[in-house]
Enzyme design. Structure first.
Site, PDB file in Angstrom:
ATOM      1  N   HIS A 167      23.050   0.810   3.655  1.00 28.82           N
ATOM      2  CA  HIS A 167      22.874   1.631   2.159  1.00 28.82           C
ATOM      3  C   HIS A 167      24.317   2.251   2.117  1.00 28.82           C
ATOM      4  O   HIS A 167      24.755   2.290   1.083  1.00 28.82           O
ATOM      5  CB  HIS A 167      22.132   2.660   2.458  1.00 28.82           C
ATOM      6  CG  HIS A 167      20.672   2.082   2.831  1.00 28.82           C
ATOM      7  ND1 HIS A 167      19.437   2.306   1.940  1.00 28.82           N
ATOM      8  CD2 HIS A 167      20.134   1.322   3.835  1.00 28.82           C
ATOM      9  CE1 HIS A 167      18.481   1.525   2.213  1.00 28.82           C
ATOM     10  NE2 HIS A 167      18.841   1.075   3.553  1.00 28.82           N
ATOM     11  N   ASP A 194      19.381   6.657  -3.878  1.00 34.28           N
ATOM     12  CA  ASP A 194      19.178   5.446  -2.999  1.00 34.28           C
ATOM     13  C   ASP A 194      17.394   5.502  -3.347  1.00 34.28           C
ATOM     14  O   ASP A 194      16.721   6.519  -3.568  1.00 34.28           O
ATOM     15  CB  ASP A 194      19.157   5.734  -1.391  1.00 34.28           C
ATOM     16  CG  ASP A 194      19.071   4.463  -0.641  1.00 34.28           C
ATOM     17  OD1 ASP A 194      17.980   3.870  -0.952  1.00 34.28           O
ATOM     18  OD2 ASP A 194      19.847   4.170   0.017  1.00 34.28           O
TER      19      ASP A 194
HETATM   20  C1  UDX Z   1      19.597  -2.324   6.181  1.00 36.28           C
HETATM   21  C2  UDX Z   1      18.562  -3.338   6.365  1.00 36.28           C
HETATM   22  O1  UDX Z   1      18.532  -4.193   7.496  1.00 36.28           O
HETATM   23  C3  UDX Z   1      18.912  -4.686   5.083  1.00 36.28           C
HETATM   24  O2  UDX Z   1      17.778  -5.432   5.235  1.00 36.28           O
HETATM   25  C4  UDX Z   1      18.689  -3.615   3.843  1.00 36.28           C
HETATM   26  O3  UDX Z   1      18.727  -4.619   2.801  1.00 36.28           O
HETATM   27  C5  UDX Z   1      19.835  -2.687   3.936  1.00 36.28           C
HETATM   28  O4  UDX Z   1      19.875  -1.901   4.959  1.00 36.28           O
HETATM   29  P1  UDX Z   1      21.370  -3.727   8.008  1.00 36.28           P
HETATM   30  O5  UDX Z   1      20.308  -3.848   8.807  1.00 36.28           O
HETATM   31  O6  UDX Z   1      22.565  -2.839   8.704  1.00 36.28           O
HETATM   32  O7  UDX Z   1      20.901  -2.885   6.605  1.00 36.28           O
HETATM   33  O8  UDX Z   1      22.179  -5.072   7.367  1.00 36.28           O
HETATM   34  P2  UDX Z   1      22.811  -5.409   6.297  1.00 36.28           P
HETATM   35  O9  UDX Z   1      22.306  -5.054   4.897  1.00 36.28           O
HETATM   36  O10 UDX Z   1      23.417  -6.854   6.371  1.00 36.28           O
HETATM   37  O11 UDX Z   1      24.196  -4.458   6.460  1.00 36.28           O
HETATM   38  C6  UDX Z   1      24.965  -4.390   7.420  1.00 36.28           C
HETATM   39  C7  UDX Z   1      26.489  -4.048   7.058  1.00 36.28           C
HETATM   40  O12 UDX Z   1      27.278  -3.847   8.092  1.00 36.28           O
HETATM   41  C8  UDX Z   1      27.110  -5.626   6.362  1.00 36.28           C
HETATM   42  O13 UDX Z   1      27.850  -4.718   5.206  1.00 36.28           O
HETATM   43  C9  UDX Z   1      28.052  -5.901   7.316  1.00 36.28           C
HETATM   44  O14 UDX Z   1      29.369  -6.399   6.690  1.00 36.28           O
HETATM   45  C10 UDX Z   1      28.403  -4.751   7.994  1.00 36.28           C
HETATM   46  N1  UDX Z   1      28.790  -5.211   9.469  1.00 36.28           N
HETATM   47  C11 UDX Z   1      27.750  -5.712  10.262  1.00 36.28           C
HETATM   48  C12 UDX Z   1      30.126  -5.108   9.930  1.00 36.28           C
HETATM   49  O15 UDX Z   1      30.916  -4.586   9.280  1.00 36.28           O
HETATM   50  N2  UDX Z   1      30.502  -5.404  11.084  1.00 36.28           N
HETATM   51  C13 UDX Z   1      29.321  -6.044  12.007  1.00 36.28           C
HETATM   52  O16 UDX Z   1      29.772  -6.274  13.286  1.00 36.28           O
HETATM   53  C14 UDX Z   1      28.349  -6.264  11.648  1.00 36.28           C
END
Ligand code: UDX
Length: 490
Positions: free
Chosen positions: A27, A127
């Protein structure tokens, strides 16, 4: 002097938007990108984080340097009401964070807004998971609220149809054997939406209490605000976006993919930013980029399950065996807080040896950079919405292993509708992992490279001049300016 003769004095009001994300990586990442996009257009922003997220962001991302060019962008903090040593990391903790914030953060935030501690706010972008947090003070201040939806449009639409699914008698789910049943009451998804594809919040086995998750409830409520912002693009989710606009939210701004949008606007303004700037609340380990540099083109599968997913040791070993047995090179993000349950035990030596030969493990990677690296040919992902969009923009095909929230439906769309990869869904078995990695990167490689290249091009066009995300963003900026003007005229 009567009213007509009085000189019209226009009180100049620079619009100031308060942006308030849920305190979780996914987020914060995209709302910070939105903050920068608005700042680039001359709109002042107050970015409000919980103390915990703020401290991590300023420790791990080079925030001061990155935002030095935007004097109108203020960072402010608020307590989430939890003790310092609370883990605040996995999905269960996030629900605790939310409960604590409703009890302690909400009243403080309202005081801060009304007292002017957050600047002279003319519009609030909150949000979607926080619907109801600032409604009273927004009314008192006469400022509009727009809700930013961090998930996909297909997830939002399903949540909005949740009552209809129940009315149609298609919920509750009656056990594991019911998971492949088709749900027919969500317009636009009638032929392919199975129970197992519903967002995890909607996979209920008891509708008498209609135990919908509080985040899902908030997201539904947020659609009655003055507007909503979607981080998606018409070419990807057009038909679903139309349903949302027609049935619930006429004032919808579809402006994604936000990270590509920002990159384009920065380039247009000739603002050179380091490719290495990050929005991470985790410490980024860049050494994996050197490892990637030494790998052949499109030879590596990148594996990451985002910032919240947890794994048991058994599941970790199934993935590990599957990756190793596929013989495909891999770069895998294993967060230190990712393992749950019993973690002790030796790792089989063949896994360690194979990983030394053709794998690389990292605690947190610079994901956007990794996905656009020439050595990366596939992404084994949890289907978080940011990860999905980042993969789409980079033209990288996906294997989806969804964990919770919107991820179940995102993965169905990736596999069945957009044909950008394979949906592994609820399976976590070394044989299946091995087969899917080989399918994605070898057997069906050409097919996926074609479909992902096409969608990457459409995503890029959407955020360029004349693209729909670009013109929707102009509309959003105009709305923010107009409402600030109206406020100053009052
Ligand atoms: C959460 C929910 O899981 C997701 O489904 C919802 O839509 C938004 O909030 P998250 O699980 O962290 O987020 O997944 P995601 O939405 O994919 O965001 C992860 C972020 O972390 C991405 O921007 C990704 O680039 C970043 N990331 C992840 C890194 O920079 N490095 C990493 O090693 C892993």
């Amino acid at each position: 002097m009567d009213q007509k003769q009085r000189p019209q004095v226009e009180v100049p009001t620079t619009p100031r938007v308060l942006i308030f994300p849920l305190p979780a990586q996914g987020h914060v990442t995209s709302m910070l990108t939105l903050a920068e996009l608005l700042s680039l257009c001359g709109i002042d922003v107050t970015f409000l984080n919980t103390d915990h997220v703020h401290n991590r962001l300023f420790r791990h991302a080079d925030i001061e340097a990155r935002f030095a060019d935007y004097p109108g962008l203020l960072f402010r903090t608020i307590s989430d009401g939890l003790p310092d040593d609370h883990p605040r990391s996995n999905d269960r903790s996030i629900t605790e964070v939310l409960h604590s914030m409703i009890a302690t953060t909400k009243p403080v935030l309202n005081e801060m807004l009304v007292s002017g501690a957050l600047g002279s706010v003319t519009c609030i972008i909150a949000d979607g998971a926080f619907a109801g947090f600032v409604t009273n003070s927004a009314c008192e201040l006469h400022v509009p609220i727009i809700y930013y939806q961090p998930a996909s449009a297909c997830c939002l639409w399903t949540l909005l149809c949740f009552d209809d699914i129940i009315k149609a008698g298609e919920l509750p789910i009656r056990g594991k054997e019911d998971m492949d049943r088709i749900i027919t009451s969500v317009p636009g998804m009638k032929s392919f939406l199975r129970c197992r594809d519903l967002p995890s919040f909607c996979q209920v086995n008891d509708t008498s209490a209609t135990k919908i998750n509080p985040v899902a409830r908030a997201i539904r409520q947020s659609c009655s605000a003055q507007g909503i912002i979607l981080n998606t693009f018409e070419e990807l989710e057009g038909p679903i976006i139309s349903h949302i606009i027609r049935s619930f939210c006429p004032n919808t701004y579809t402006i994604g993919p936000l990270h590509a949008h920002l990159k384009h606007k920065l380039a247009k303004k000739n603002v050179s930013k380091s490719d290495q700037s990050s929005n991470s609340i985790f410490e980024v380990d860049r050494k994996c980029m050197d490892w990637l540099d030494s790998q052949p083109p499109k030879s590596v599968i990148y594996v990451s399950f985002g910032s919240i997913t947890t794994l048991t040791r058994d599941a970790l070993l199934e993935f590990w065996h599957g990756l190793v047995n596929s013989n495909v090179r891999f770069l895998w993000v294993v967060r230190p807080d990712m393992l749950t349950g019993e973690c002790a035990g030796e790792v089989p030596s063949e896994l360690l040896e194979a990983t030394r030969e053709r794998g690389y493990m990292v605690r947190w990677a610079p994901q956007e950079e990794v996905l656009s690296h020439r050595a990366v040919g596939g992404f084994l992902t949890h289907s978080g919405w940011n990860s999905t969009l980042e993969s789409i923009v980079a033209g990288v095909p996906m294997i989806c292993w969804p964990y919770f929230a919107d991820q179940q439906i995102n993965s169905r769309f990736v596999g069945e509708v957009w044909k950008l990869g394979i949906d592994m869904k609820d399976v976590c078995d070394r044989k299946i992992v091995e087969k899917m990695v080989i399918d994605l990167t070898v057997e069906r490689r050409e097919e996926f490279l074609k479909s992902t290249a096409k969608m990457a091009r459409l995503a890029g066009e959407s955020v360029c001049e004349g693209g729909l995300s670009d013109s929707n963003f102009d509309r959003l900026v105009e709305y923010i300016r107009l409402t600030a003007k109206e406020k100053s005229a009052r």
